[in-house]
Design an enzyme around this catalytic site. Structure first.
Site, PDB file in Angstrom:
ATOM      1  N   ASP A  41       0.876  -1.178   0.000  1.00 43.21           N
ATOM      2  CA  ASP A  41       0.000   0.000   0.000  1.00 43.21           C
ATOM      3  C   ASP A  41       0.911   1.224   0.000  1.00 43.21           C
ATOM      4  OD1 ASP A  41      -2.764   1.038   2.147  1.00 43.21           O
ATOM      5  OD2 ASP A  41      -1.538   2.169   0.726  1.00 43.21           O
ATOM      6  N   ASP A  47      -5.613   6.969  -5.654  1.00 41.60           N
ATOM      7  CA  ASP A  47      -5.910   8.377  -5.330  1.00 41.60           C
ATOM      8  C   ASP A  47      -6.790   8.447  -4.079  1.00 41.60           C
ATOM      9  OD1 ASP A  47      -7.370  11.160  -7.156  1.00 41.60           O
ATOM     10  OD2 ASP A  47      -5.487  11.045  -6.066  1.00 41.60           O
ATOM     11  N   GLY A  70      -5.403   1.065 -13.654  1.00 43.55           N
ATOM     12  CA  GLY A  70      -6.636   0.642 -12.966  1.00 43.55           C
ATOM     13  C   GLY A  70      -7.846   1.149 -13.717  1.00 43.55           C
TER      14      GLY A  70
END
Ligand code: APR
Length: 167
Positions: free
Chosen positions: A10, A34, A121
């Protein structure tokens, strides 16, 4: 010489001077990486981003990292290209995200920077091609940044980035 590492994790947990977020032009935050960075940095990140918006695809701007600090001091916001099949300049725009991200890191004096797999993504950029563009662009960009960490959220992305690094 910039050292490039590939890690899985992460990005909000990285211990670097600056993290790069895969933003949209409003810089108000969103989902994916984001969203994670905005959640961790707190609401001031969107306020700071809004003051600099719009950020065009391929461009990059820096703000404080707010609540991500004191470990992480800066957030570099960059906007990847939406994948439209590959003949709309997407590859060059993605390369620009990495190139401009490093240039902005130099402007703010960041010596260690973590990048997510920008545009792979929601924006649909094929992750294998994106991995090769990321590694090639970082390798060919002159920068004062000493450490670049390519942070993959999933094993498949990590493997693609590691393969690109071996090329
Ligand atoms: N740490 C690292 N990587 C992450 C994290 C995280 N916490 N969360 C997601 N990712 C990965 C995704 O798995 C993907 O590999 O970041 C990569 C980029 O995916 P997106 O976050 O969807 O970014 P992108 O494809 O560039 O789309 C940007 O999505 O979130 C919105 O506001 C954003 O509109 C913009 C669009």
């Amino acid at each position: 010489m910039t050292r490039i590492e590939v890690v899985r994790g992460d990005i909000t947990e990285e211990d670097v001077d600056a993290v790069v977020t895969a933003a949209n032009e409003s810089l108000l935050g969103g989902g994916g990486v984001d969203g994670a960075i905005h959640r961790a940095a707190g609401p001031r990140l969107a306020e700071a981003g809004a003051a600099l918006a719009p950020c065009l695809p391929g461009e990059a701007v820096a703000t404080s990292a707010f609540d991500l600090g004191p470990r992480i001091r800066h957030v570099i916001h960059t906007v990847g290209p939406v994948w439209e099949g590959g003949d709309h300049g997407e590859a060059e725009l993605l390369a620009s995200c990495y190139r401009r991200g490093l240039a902005v890191a130099d402007e703010i004096g960041a010596r260690s920077v973590a990048f997510p797999a920008i545009a792979t993504g929601v924006y649909g950029f094929p992750p294998d091609r994106a991995a090769r563009i990321a590694v090639a662009t970082i390798r060919e960009t002159a920068t004062e940044v000493e450490q670049v960490r390519l942070v993959a959220f999933d094993a498949a992305t990590r493997d693609l980035l590691a393969a690109a690094l071996r090329d």
